[in-house]
Design a protein around this motif. Sequence first.
Motif, mmCIF file in Angstrom:
data_model
loop_
_atom_site.group_PDB
_atom_site.id
_atom_site.type_symbol
_atom_site.label_atom_id
_atom_site.label_comp_id
_atom_site.label_asym_id
_atom_site.label_seq_id
_atom_site.Cartn_x
_atom_site.Cartn_y
_atom_site.Cartn_z
ATOM 1 N N PRO A 158 0.806 -1.223 0.000
ATOM 2 C CA PRO A 158 0.000 0.000 0.000
ATOM 3 C C PRO A 158 0.838 1.271 0.000
ATOM 4 O O PRO A 158 0.315 2.336 -0.322
ATOM 5 C CB PRO A 158 -0.812 -0.119 1.293
ATOM 6 C CG PRO A 158 -0.037 -1.040 2.149
ATOM 7 C CD PRO A 158 0.678 -1.982 1.237
ATOM 8 N N HIS A 159 2.124 1.152 0.355
ATOM 9 C CA HIS A 159 2.932 2.370 0.404
ATOM 10 C C HIS A 159 3.450 2.743 -0.979
ATOM 11 O O HIS A 159 4.035 3.794 -1.157
ATOM 12 C CB HIS A 159 4.099 2.183 1.383
ATOM 13 C CG HIS A 159 5.055 1.103 0.974
ATOM 14 N ND1 HIS A 159 4.642 -0.181 0.788
ATOM 15 C CD2 HIS A 159 6.368 1.131 0.703
ATOM 16 C CE1 HIS A 159 5.683 -0.922 0.419
ATOM 17 N NE2 HIS A 159 6.742 -0.139 0.367
ATOM 18 N N LEU A 160 3.252 1.861 -1.957
ATOM 19 C CA LEU A 160 3.743 2.145 -3.301
ATOM 20 C C LEU A 160 2.578 2.267 -4.276
ATOM 21 O O LEU A 160 1.447 1.925 -3.971
ATOM 22 C CB LEU A 160 4.662 1.011 -3.783
ATOM 23 C CG LEU A 160 5.917 0.775 -2.954
ATOM 24 C CD1 LEU A 160 6.684 -0.400 -3.509
ATOM 25 C CD2 LEU A 160 6.785 2.015 -2.942
ATOM 26 N N GLY A 161 2.891 2.729 -5.449
ATOM 27 C CA GLY A 161 1.956 2.586 -6.556
ATOM 28 C C GLY A 161 0.795 3.545 -6.596
ATOM 29 O O GLY A 161 -0.155 3.303 -7.313
ATOM 30 N N VAL A 162 0.820 4.619 -5.849
ATOM 31 C CA VAL A 162 -0.209 5.628 -6.067
ATOM 32 C C VAL A 162 0.420 6.978 -6.436
ATOM 33 O O VAL A 162 -0.171 8.015 -6.213
ATOM 34 C CB VAL A 162 -1.167 5.794 -4.855
ATOM 35 C CG1 VAL A 162 -2.021 4.569 -4.678
ATOM 36 C CG2 VAL A 162 -0.394 6.102 -3.601
ATOM 37 N N VAL A 172 -0.236 11.608 -6.358
ATOM 38 C CA VAL A 172 0.626 12.738 -6.017
ATOM 39 C C VAL A 172 0.765 13.638 -7.250
ATOM 40 O O VAL A 172 0.671 14.865 -7.163
ATOM 41 C CB VAL A 172 2.009 12.264 -5.533
ATOM 42 C CG1 VAL A 172 2.895 13.452 -5.182
ATOM 43 C CG2 VAL A 172 1.863 11.351 -4.319
ATOM 44 N N PHE A 200 -3.001 15.172 -0.420
ATOM 45 C CA PHE A 200 -4.236 14.670 -1.041
ATOM 46 C C PHE A 200 -4.935 13.717 -0.094
ATOM 47 O O PHE A 200 -4.352 13.217 0.863
ATOM 48 C CB PHE A 200 -3.953 14.011 -2.393
ATOM 49 C CG PHE A 200 -3.224 12.701 -2.303
ATOM 50 C CD1 PHE A 200 -1.838 12.659 -2.290
ATOM 51 C CD2 PHE A 200 -3.929 11.503 -2.240
ATOM 52 C CE1 PHE A 200 -1.166 11.449 -2.206
ATOM 53 C CE2 PHE A 200 -3.260 10.279 -2.156
ATOM 54 C CZ PHE A 200 -1.881 10.257 -2.141
ATOM 55 N N LEU A 208 -7.296 10.338 0.910
ATOM 56 C CA LEU A 208 -7.608 8.950 0.562
ATOM 57 C C LEU A 208 -8.591 8.487 1.617
ATOM 58 O O LEU A 208 -8.433 8.804 2.792
ATOM 59 C CB LEU A 208 -6.368 8.066 0.655
ATOM 60 C CG LEU A 208 -5.505 7.782 -0.567
ATOM 61 C CD1 LEU A 208 -4.502 6.715 -0.211
ATOM 62 C CD2 LEU A 208 -6.319 7.395 -1.771
ATOM 63 N N ILE A 257 -2.736 12.304 2.918
ATOM 64 C CA ILE A 257 -1.348 11.849 2.793
ATOM 65 C C ILE A 257 -0.458 13.052 2.496
ATOM 66 O O ILE A 257 -0.738 13.822 1.577
ATOM 67 C CB ILE A 257 -1.184 10.849 1.626
ATOM 68 C CG1 ILE A 257 -2.325 9.852 1.611
ATOM 69 C CG2 ILE A 257 0.192 10.208 1.648
ATOM 70 C CD1 ILE A 257 -2.134 8.608 2.353
ATOM 71 N N PHE A 278 4.496 4.793 6.458
ATOM 72 C CA PHE A 278 3.583 5.936 6.595
ATOM 73 C C PHE A 278 3.714 6.608 7.953
ATOM 74 O O PHE A 278 2.818 7.338 8.369
ATOM 75 C CB PHE A 278 2.127 5.513 6.375
ATOM 76 C CG PHE A 278 1.811 5.234 4.951
ATOM 77 C CD1 PHE A 278 2.062 6.184 3.977
ATOM 78 C CD2 PHE A 278 1.281 4.018 4.566
ATOM 79 C CE1 PHE A 278 1.789 5.939 2.651
ATOM 80 C CE2 PHE A 278 0.998 3.750 3.241
ATOM 81 C CZ PHE A 278 1.262 4.707 2.268
ATOM 82 N N ASN A 309 4.185 10.415 4.198
ATOM 83 C CA ASN A 309 4.754 9.389 3.328
ATOM 84 C C ASN A 309 6.282 9.380 3.453
ATOM 85 O O ASN A 309 6.987 10.100 2.744
ATOM 86 C CB ASN A 309 4.319 9.644 1.881
ATOM 87 C CG ASN A 309 4.690 8.489 0.983
ATOM 88 O OD1 ASN A 309 5.521 7.656 1.338
ATOM 89 N ND2 ASN A 309 4.089 8.450 -0.196
ATOM 90 N N THR A 330 8.204 6.902 2.716
ATOM 91 C CA THR A 330 8.796 6.258 1.531
ATOM 92 C C THR A 330 9.217 7.325 0.526
ATOM 93 O O THR A 330 10.322 7.280 -0.018
ATOM 94 C CB THR A 330 7.775 5.324 0.850
ATOM 95 O OG1 THR A 330 7.177 4.520 1.835
ATOM 96 C CG2 THR A 330 8.442 4.468 -0.205
ATOM 97 N N ALA A 331 8.315 8.279 0.310
ATOM 98 C CA ALA A 331 8.611 9.346 -0.645
ATOM 99 C C ALA A 331 9.817 10.150 -0.163
ATOM 100 O O ALA A 331 10.716 10.484 -0.938
ATOM 101 C CB ALA A 331 7.394 10.240 -0.818
ATOM 102 N N SER A 343 13.074 8.281 -0.484
ATOM 103 C CA SER A 343 13.503 7.970 -1.853
ATOM 104 C C SER A 343 13.340 9.176 -2.764
ATOM 105 O O SER A 343 13.212 9.037 -3.977
ATOM 106 C CB SER A 343 12.731 6.762 -2.383
ATOM 107 O OG SER A 343 11.356 7.054 -2.399
HETATM 108 C C1 LIG Z 1 4.469 7.349 -1.157
HETATM 109 O O1 LIG Z 1 5.655 7.609 -1.866
HETATM 110 C C2 LIG Z 1 6.077 6.584 -2.740
HETATM 111 C C3 LIG Z 1 7.422 6.973 -3.301
HETATM 112 O O2 LIG Z 1 7.354 8.203 -3.940
HETATM 113 C C4 LIG Z 1 5.022 6.378 -3.824
HETATM 114 O O3 LIG Z 1 5.421 5.322 -4.677
HETATM 115 C C5 LIG Z 1 3.706 6.055 -3.176
HETATM 116 O O4 LIG Z 1 2.733 5.984 -4.166
HETATM 117 C C6 LIG Z 1 3.326 7.124 -2.153
HETATM 118 N N1 LIG Z 1 2.131 6.659 -1.443
HETATM 119 C C7 LIG Z 1 1.110 7.441 -1.171
HETATM 120 C C8 LIG Z 1 -0.064 6.810 -0.529
HETATM 121 O O5 LIG Z 1 1.132 8.622 -1.411
#
Ligand SMILES: *[C@@H]1O[C@H](CO)[C@@H](O)[C@H](O)[C@H]1NC(C)=O
Length: 501
Positions: free
Chosen positions: A64-68, A72, A79, A81, A90, A377, A403, A405-406, A409
Amino acid sequence: MLSSTGSLVASLWAGLHLWTLLLAAVTFLFLIDYLKSRRPKNFPPGPRRLPFVGNLLQLDVKQPHLGVQQFVKKYGNIFSLNLGNLSSVIITGLPLIKKVFTQMEQDILNRPVTLIRERISKNNGVLFSSGQTWKEQRRFTLMTLRNFGLGKKSLEQRMQEEAHHLVEVIKEEKGQPFNPHFSINNAVSNIICSITFGERFEYHDSQFQEMLKLLDEATCLEGSVMCQLYNIFPWIMKYLPGSHQTVFRNWGKLKSFVSPMIDNHRRDWNPDEPRDFIDAFLTEMTKYPEKSTSFSEENLIWTTLDLFLAGTETTSTTLRWALLYMALYPDVQEKVQAEIDRVIGQMRQASLADRESMPYTNAVIHEVQRMGNIVPFNGPREVSKDTNLDGFHLPKGTIILTNLTALHSDPKEWATPETFNPEHFLENGQFKKRDSFLPFSMGKRACLGEQLARSELFIFFTALMQNFTFKTPVNEKLSLKFRIGLTLSPVSHRLCAVPRL
Ligand SMILES: *[C@@H]1O[C@H](CO)[C@@H](O)[C@H](O)[C@H]1NC(C)=O
Ligand code: HEM
Ligand SMILES: *[C@@H]1O[C@H](CO)[C@@H](O)[C@H](O)[C@H]1NC(C)=O
């Protein structure tokens, strides 16, 4: 005429009323759902939600932390969710994250309570609680951790002894492939256990291993689909079998592991000589009249369990990532070992004071935390009163997720964001702190075990690197795939720990 119309209506009614009732009920549920989830005025934009489940189906449950990213891109750094019935926002990017944790800090000290959490621990403990309970439990826990050795020699020695036990048990594997998960978990857990319970547990203690398994399973399953469904449809899910029931059962067992230990403490408790966290808590309980503070039996159990939970899984997962990265990046491992040989040698164990003179090892640990990104998160927060952020309106009750992760990275912040590279934390051979590195979060509700965790990571990691070279087993392939639970952890794997001497 009238009467025949009447009977027609009656028979129609008789045939239809069940359907009508059902239809009315369903319409009613949709209406409630719609009203409940209407976006407030000037709320951050976000993808359209589906009835009941919100945007849950648009997220990949496995990651869930990837792929949206598309959200963004489309909506910007803030934004919304909708996760089932939880309205969340987020936050992406360092400037906005900093703003949230400084300007808004006072209004985001609460944790949201999912229904599943509500049923497990109510508002007890320190990790998931809010308000007065949280304030009291946090202050007391910090103070007690300090009294029992955080930043003191005694705790450092305990870590060194535990590192020694861990090395011994790994040596027994004789360089053959093995899964390091539970011995590392046990070693790490023993540090927090010696603070809370005043004792460590042998690696072959089957009851303790069972507890660690229950904890691991419970935290891993709390993110499962069945648990998400419980949060949305508790009144049905309550009666259905599934992983949510396992979660409830496991926490029950974990509580019944702690309760007898508390009873044991009561039996030979001496208020003048507190031996550990439980003793100190018992003393605190006697200071106030009943019910005027949160120092109750339930909070004693939950704060203890919270420390056990937060102090085991996180650090142990990080160490497991560290060994995995070392096996995958043998050149980095060699440099760590060279630094250890130069600064410490083979005759003694590392101490915390050595960290200053070991910039490379320190950088490697930081880079493992950046790449491992185990709490993607951050801790979720809840807005406690209507506020504004960046021109948007955030009503009370909105959930804030940052986020990480963002952040960890972000190509603007890191030279090679997707590649393991300790140079991210080095400058001219010296360790370099980075602002965009926030694995422990920031502010008043940040990780209260940061200092402890960083000490443990250093002592355990150096002891392992001093004694072994970690390698990929012949004919096996290591992957950086992760499993999602309370933390992102490496999938089950085996390593060879080849003794260095
Ligand atoms: C959080 O950041 C990562 C890396 O940029 C991104 O792939 C992911 O979609 C983001 N998740 C959300 C929920 O914004
Ligand atoms: C590498 C190891 C660790 C990482 C990455 C980590 C990370 C975090 C994060 C991100 C939070 C949420 C903070 C927030 O909401 O802003 C947190 C909270 C917490 N951590 Fe850690 N942690 C680690 C180790 C530990 C250890 C060893 C302890 C043991 C004392 C601990 C105890 C806690 C507690 C009690 C909280 C809740 C604090 C509160 O809600 O007030 N953590 N941690
Ligand atoms: C393992 O490390 C300890 C220090 O932590 C050292 O004293 C010992 O000699 C090492 N053992 C081996 C086999 O390298």
